[in-house]
Design a protein around this motif. Structure first.
Motif, PDB file in Angstrom:
ATOM      1  N   PRO A   1       0.818  -1.221   0.000  1.00 12.74           N
ATOM      2  CA  PRO A   1       0.000   0.000   0.000  1.00 12.74           C
ATOM      3  C   PRO A   1       0.851   1.272   0.000  1.00 12.74           C
ATOM      4  CG  PRO A   1      -0.044  -1.072   2.143  1.00 12.74           C
ATOM      5  CD  PRO A   1       0.637  -2.017   1.216  1.00 12.74           C
ATOM      6  N   TYR A   2       2.091   1.179   0.460  1.00 17.12           N
ATOM      7  CA  TYR A   2       3.021   2.308   0.435  1.00 17.12           C
ATOM      8  C   TYR A   2       4.439   1.752   0.470  1.00 17.12           C
ATOM      9  CZ  TYR A   2       1.549   1.316   5.225  1.00 17.12           C
ATOM     10  OH  TYR A   2       1.149   0.690   6.367  1.00 17.12           O
ATOM     11  N   GLN A   3       5.411   2.591   0.315  1.00 18.49           N
ATOM     12  CA  GLN A   3       6.802   2.156   0.280  1.00 18.49           C
ATOM     13  C   GLN A   3       7.211   1.476   1.588  1.00 18.49           C
ATOM     14  OE1 GLN A   3       9.508   5.326  -0.766  1.00 18.49           O
ATOM     15  NE2 GLN A   3       9.441   4.760  -2.923  1.00 18.49           N
ATOM     16  N   GLU A   4       7.946   0.374   1.453  1.00 18.56           N
ATOM     17  CA  GLU A   4       8.479  -0.339   2.611  1.00 18.56           C
ATOM     18  C   GLU A   4       9.952  -0.662   2.368  1.00 18.56           C
ATOM     19  OE1 GLU A   4       7.148  -0.780   5.400  1.00 18.56           O
ATOM     20  OE2 GLU A   4       4.984  -1.114   5.236  1.00 18.56           O
ATOM     21  N   THR A   5      10.698  -0.649   3.435  1.00 20.29           N
ATOM     22  CA  THR A   5      12.091  -1.056   3.367  1.00 20.29           C
ATOM     23  C   THR A   5      12.195  -2.479   3.908  1.00 20.29           C
ATOM     24  OG1 THR A   5      12.859   1.216   3.676  1.00 20.29           O
ATOM     25  CG2 THR A   5      14.445  -0.540   4.118  1.00 20.29           C
ATOM     26  N   LEU A   6      12.800  -3.366   3.140  1.00 21.64           N
ATOM     27  CA  LEU A   6      12.866  -4.772   3.523  1.00 21.64           C
ATOM     28  C   LEU A   6      14.157  -5.400   3.015  1.00 21.64           C
ATOM     29  CD1 LEU A   6      11.992  -6.523   0.715  1.00 21.64           C
ATOM     30  CD2 LEU A   6       9.832  -5.418   1.252  1.00 21.64           C
ATOM     31  N   ASN A   7      14.493  -6.558   3.566  1.00 14.80           N
ATOM     32  CA  ASN A   7      15.672  -7.296   3.096  1.00 14.80           C
ATOM     33  C   ASN A   7      15.498  -8.802   3.224  1.00 14.80           C
ATOM     34  OD1 ASN A   7      15.835  -7.584   5.858  1.00 14.80           O
ATOM     35  ND2 ASN A   7      17.814  -6.566   6.084  1.00 14.80           N
ATOM     36  N   ALA A   8      14.255  -9.252   3.437  1.00 12.57           N
ATOM     37  CA  ALA A   8      13.999 -10.686   3.552  1.00 12.57           C
ATOM     38  C   ALA A   8      12.586 -11.009   3.103  1.00 12.57           C
ATOM     39  CB  ALA A   8      14.200 -11.154   4.993  1.00 12.57           C
ATOM     40  N   ILE A   9      12.439 -12.084   2.347  1.00 10.75           N
ATOM     41  CA  ILE A   9      11.127 -12.585   1.939  1.00 10.75           C
ATOM     42  C   ILE A   9      11.086 -14.077   2.229  1.00 10.75           C
ATOM     43  CG2 ILE A   9       9.638 -13.084  -0.046  1.00 10.75           C
ATOM     44  CD1 ILE A   9      10.482 -10.390  -1.199  1.00 10.75           C
ATOM     45  N   VAL A  10       9.992 -14.514   2.847  1.00 11.44           N
ATOM     46  CA  VAL A  10       9.827 -15.921   3.202  1.00 11.44           C
ATOM     47  C   VAL A  10       8.769 -16.542   2.299  1.00 11.44           C
ATOM     48  CG1 VAL A  10       9.203 -17.549   5.030  1.00 11.44           C
ATOM     49  CG2 VAL A  10      10.465 -15.447   5.590  1.00 11.44           C
ATOM     50  N   LEU A  11       9.127 -17.686   1.699  1.00  6.34           N
ATOM     51  CA  LEU A  11       8.208 -18.426   0.833  1.00  6.34           C
ATOM     52  C   LEU A  11       7.983 -19.803   1.445  1.00  6.34           C
ATOM     53  CD1 LEU A  11      10.592 -16.943  -1.102  1.00  6.34           C
ATOM     54  CD2 LEU A  11       8.950 -17.555  -2.857  1.00  6.34           C
ATOM     55  N   GLU A  12       6.752 -20.308   1.321  1.00  9.21           N
ATOM     56  CA  GLU A  12       6.434 -21.627   1.875  1.00  9.21           C
ATOM     57  C   GLU A  12       5.598 -22.424   0.882  1.00  9.21           C
ATOM     58  OE1 GLU A  12       5.059 -21.616   6.030  1.00  9.21           O
ATOM     59  OE2 GLU A  12       5.408 -19.450   5.998  1.00  9.21           O
ATOM     60  N   GLU A  13       6.040 -23.651   0.619  1.00 12.45           N
ATOM     61  CA  GLU A  13       5.238 -24.564  -0.184  1.00 12.45           C
ATOM     62  C   GLU A  13       4.288 -25.337   0.729  1.00 12.45           C
ATOM     63  OE1 GLU A  13       6.791 -26.765  -3.791  1.00 12.45           O
ATOM     64  OE2 GLU A  13       8.711 -26.269  -2.830  1.00 12.45           O
ATOM     65  N   MET A  14       3.179 -25.788   0.165  1.00 13.24           N
ATOM     66  CA  MET A  14       2.265 -26.663   0.896  1.00 13.24           C
ATOM     67  C   MET A  14       2.767 -28.082   0.678  1.00 13.24           C
ATOM     68  SD  MET A  14      -0.285 -26.213   2.882  1.00 13.24           S
ATOM     69  CE  MET A  14      -1.754 -26.907   3.625  1.00 13.24           C
ATOM     70  N   ILE A  15       3.745 -28.497   1.498  1.00 12.04           N
ATOM     71  CA  ILE A  15       4.452 -29.746   1.234  1.00 12.04           C
ATOM     72  C   ILE A  15       3.602 -30.986   1.452  1.00 12.04           C
ATOM     73  CG2 ILE A  15       6.754 -28.804   1.607  1.00 12.04           C
ATOM     74  CD1 ILE A  15       6.639 -29.961   4.446  1.00 12.04           C
ATOM     75  N   ALA A  16       2.419 -30.828   2.035  1.00 10.68           N
ATOM     76  CA  ALA A  16       1.520 -31.975   2.156  1.00 10.68           C
ATOM     77  C   ALA A  16       1.198 -32.558   0.782  1.00 10.68           C
ATOM     78  CB  ALA A  16       0.237 -31.572   2.870  1.00 10.68           C
ATOM     79  N   TYR A  17       1.349 -31.720  -0.260  1.00 10.18           N
ATOM     80  CA  TYR A  17       1.097 -32.169  -1.630  1.00 10.18           C
ATOM     81  C   TYR A  17       2.389 -32.438  -2.395  1.00 10.18           C
ATOM     82  CZ  TYR A  17      -3.692 -30.760  -0.720  1.00 10.18           C
ATOM     83  OH  TYR A  17      -4.951 -30.656  -0.188  1.00 10.18           O
ATOM     84  N   GLY A  18       3.512 -32.473  -1.678  1.00  8.81           N
ATOM     85  CA  GLY A  18       4.790 -32.757  -2.315  1.00  8.81           C
ATOM     86  C   GLY A  18       5.614 -31.498  -2.514  1.00  8.81           C
ATOM     87  N   GLN A  19       6.873 -31.702  -2.845  1.00  7.27           N
ATOM     88  CA  GLN A  19       7.783 -30.581  -3.114  1.00  7.27           C
ATOM     89  C   GLN A  19       7.909 -30.388  -4.618  1.00  7.27           C
ATOM     90  OE1 GLN A  19      11.620 -30.986  -1.285  1.00  7.27           O
ATOM     91  NE2 GLN A  19      12.250 -28.911  -1.763  1.00  7.27           N
TER      92      GLN A  19
END
Length: 466
Positions: free
Chosen positions: A386-404
């Motif tokens: 919604p507005y500018q943000e300062t960041l240096n990390a993004i976390v991603l997650e798979e739904m591994i119950a259905y496999g990788q």
């Protein structure tokens, strides 16, 4: 209110089910899924080595050497819980054969020591402490026994199974049974031929559900090093045919990365000690890993889709040393500070993929919901802040119950009028914590260039890690 929550949960479940995701096998069991969610727990090496200043005991130590003056397992469990650890795995018996409980299968135990006039029981004390603090307990039970007279004979395999039965029957349940492949001489100068197939069958008969760790599982695997890191590429899959524990294990690179098309779901656990050694040595009191180092290990283990097993050895009093405790508290604070403010919480999300249904689940911070693409061609997910943000990390997650599924992806950030690539990644798995130089932006693109099947993701979040 309860009825509304139940209705809401049911609606979400139906929406997810409507996506008709086909599992990509192999997939984790319920027990393995629960293990994945633990992320971080403690290892405790404690025994005669604590008092002899050794790492590997000879097996002929006088049991009276073991004499902690202020043993307090409740302190261990209390500190573990405050540090955010989900459990403790204890070296109930190390290679020296000394049992931290009065085992009927051995004459080299706490029963033979002067500690508590031979009435002490460390396993019992820790089991009670973990229950009191609301964390789980696991055990390390070394197959190698440098004390037992039957080691190196067929009868020892029966002794080992009976020893496991004692632990599970009297002190369980355990969230994890930890095996290594150490195989050296016994007091008779012979080496043992371990019957691990029998060991596995027996352990699972003593307790279900159960997670068993070793080089080749069957539940989880060693990460190939004792430095606490897993590689950027980490498949939760492993081929075990033709391999054995110990010297017959897969190459350490394979253990670290897994197999791209592995037959079994056997995810990686990263073990590392908070000190240079595994047992307590006073000379290492000033060599305890700092909170910054521990946090970096977390990023390289949990942040690459595995779990972190951090060893914290009690001192000769039977207490965690103040330096270790301070490092654990600092580590806990760094994790809380790093991941308490999700910058994607109020963002909007879109995709080039035809399937927009349930896309909002990527940002809802609910690990039970997910979004699935409708194809495994290049998928672009666009997150607008919604507005500018300062960041240096993004976390991603798979739904591994259905496999990788994800093989290769990248992250781009909008800088001015164009997007600039800030991260190249391979696998995601249960969790991928990506870090990059600090930047300010209003828009992020996640580009999944290649996957085994249509990606199924359960979460995206962003942070500013100081």
């Amino acid at each position: 209110m309860k009825k509304l929550i139940l209705l809401f949960t049911t609606i979400i479940s139906l929406q997810c089910a409507a996506q008709k995701v086909q599992p990509l096998y192999p997939i984790p069991t319920k027990e393995q899924l629960a293990w994945h969610e633990k992320e971080f727990y403690l290892f405790i090496h404690f025994g005669p080595n604590t008092f002899t200043d050794k790492e590997w005991g000879e097996g002929n130590e006088d049991p009276n050497i073991f004499n902690p003056t202020q043993l307090d397992c409740r302190q261990w469990a209390r500190i573990a819980k405050k540090a955010g650890a989900k459990g403790i795995i204890l070296t109930a018996k190390h290679h020296d054969g000394f049992s931290l409980w009065p085992s009927k299968q051995s004459t080299h135990t706490v029963r033979e020591s002067k500690w508590m006039q031979g009435k002490g029981d460390v396993v019992k004390a820790l089991s009670a402490a973990c229950k009191q603090e609301g964390i789980e307990m696991g055990v390390y039970l070394s197959p190698w026994d440098r004390n037992h007279p039957k080691y190196g004979t067929p009868e020892y395999n029966d002794v080992y199974i009976a020893t496991m039965k004692e632990l599970f029957t009297n002190y369980g349940p355990f969230f994890e049974l930890w095996w290594d492949g150490a195989n050296g001489e016994g007091p008779n100068g012979k080496k043992q031929i371990y019957d691990f197939k029998r060991f596995e069958k027996a352990a699972f008969s003593f307790q279900q559900p159960l997670i068993i760790f070793s080089d080749i599982g069957p539940s989880i695997r060693w990460c190939g090093n004792e430095k606490g890191f897993i590689g950027n590429t980490n498949w939760n899959l492993l081929d075990t045919a033709g391999f054995a524990r110990g010297l017959g294990a897969p190459h350490v690179d394979t253990l670290n990365q897994g197999n791209f098309n592995g037959k079994h779901w056997i995810p990686a656990e990263a073990d590392v000690s908070i000190r240079p050694g595994w047992f307590y040595h006073a000379s290492e009191d000033d060599k305890v890993k700092s909170p910054d180092v521990l946090f970096d290990l977390y990023l390289k283990s949990v942040g690459n889709g595995g779990n972190l097993l951090l060893n914290v050895p009690p001192d000769r009093r039977g207490l965690f040393h103040p330096n270790d405790s301070a490092a654990l508290m600092g580590f806990a604070k760094k994790r809380v500070d790093a991941f308490s403010n999700n910058l994607f919480k109020k963002a909007s999300v879109s995709t080039n993929n035809q399937k927009e249904t349930a896309l909002r689940h990527l940002l809802d911070e609910n690990t039970n919901t997910y979004w699935s693409a409708d194809k495994n061609d290049q998928v672009v997910i666009q997150v607008k802040l919604p507005y500018q943000e300062t960041l240096n990390a993004i976390v991603l997650e798979e739904m591994i119950a259905y496999g990788q599924r994800v093989i290769r992806f990248s992250i781009e950030a909008k800088q001015g009028k164009q997007f600039v690539k800030v991260f190249d990644g391979t696998t995601i798995g249960r969790k991928k914590i990506t870090t990059f130089p600090k930047l300010t932006t209003t828009e992020i693109r996640i580009v999944i260039q290649e996957s085994k099947a249509a990606p199924v993701l359960r979460g995206l979040s962003a942070y500013l890690i100081q």
